[in-house]
Design an enzyme around this catalytic site. Sequence first.
Site, PDB file in Angstrom:
ATOM      1  N   GLU A 126       0.864  -1.175   0.000  1.00 52.92           N
ATOM      2  CA  GLU A 126       0.000   0.000   0.000  1.00 52.92           C
ATOM      3  C   GLU A 126       0.901   1.225   0.000  1.00 52.92           C
ATOM      4  O   GLU A 126       1.915   1.255   0.717  1.00 52.92           O
ATOM      5  CB  GLU A 126      -0.894   0.003   1.244  1.00 52.92           C
ATOM      6  CG  GLU A 126      -1.739   1.257   1.417  1.00 52.92           C
ATOM      7  CD  GLU A 126      -2.612   1.188   2.669  1.00 52.92           C
ATOM      8  OE1 GLU A 126      -3.019   0.072   3.059  1.00 52.92           O
ATOM      9  OE2 GLU A 126      -2.878   2.248   3.266  1.00 52.92           O
ATOM     10  N   GLU A 133      -2.447  11.200   3.884  1.00 51.10           N
ATOM     11  CA  GLU A 133      -3.476  10.908   4.877  1.00 51.10           C
ATOM     12  C   GLU A 133      -3.505  12.059   5.877  1.00 51.10           C
ATOM     13  O   GLU A 133      -2.468  12.618   6.233  1.00 51.10           O
ATOM     14  CB  GLU A 133      -3.192   9.600   5.612  1.00 51.10           C
ATOM     15  CG  GLU A 133      -3.436   8.359   4.790  1.00 51.10           C
ATOM     16  CD  GLU A 133      -3.273   7.102   5.624  1.00 51.10           C
ATOM     17  OE1 GLU A 133      -4.298   6.516   6.019  1.00 51.10           O
ATOM     18  OE2 GLU A 133      -2.122   6.721   5.871  1.00 51.10           O
TER      19      GLU A 133
END
Length: 206
Positions: A84, A89
């Site tokens: 990933e 974020e």
Amino acid sequence: ELQYYTAQPTNSFIDNGKLIIKAIKENYDGKEYTSARLRTLHKGDWLYGRIEVSAKLPTGVGTWPAIWMLSTDWSYGGWPESGEIDIMEHVGYDQNVVHGSIHSLAYNHTIGTQKTSKLTIPTASTEFHTYAIEWFEDHIDFYIDKTKYYTFTNENKGWPYWPFDKRFHLILNIAVGGNWGGVQGIDLNAFPATMEIEYVRVYKKD
């Protein structure tokens, strides 16, 4: 996470030339929030290059917007084996602190070994900023605007450490709550919460 991802035109739409992803406080199929999770799977799948997204982030405790990538073919297995890449974020209880991370079998948050860095962007929710990676065979550089704030290097230890030799696709979403976004609860006044996307650009490696 507390949201239900829908295809409703209230959760993802184009407004004034920009893509809007909106998390809304409403009951839907047993969940108390709706949102959208858009992905380029089998429409945009890339191996190496520069991926950049110009975005304005939501505010509010309980919001968890992300710009990230997952394996298209899952050649090494499920998560986290096939990797990933988190280009951006942001969790609302830590306003303006933007994170970039990678996850693999050897390096992931479930065992506390994730490879990550962060940068404070005072205008993350009031101005557009460009969140990007430059992905090569031997390293991945993370950028916010023109600032390179992290490099993850291929240690040549095999796929458990570097599964990033396969094609990945892009995901854009706003989660609500969850094991990171919800650590300090949910501010009901934060909703509806929106992430605005000015553009997504992908440049192939020469």
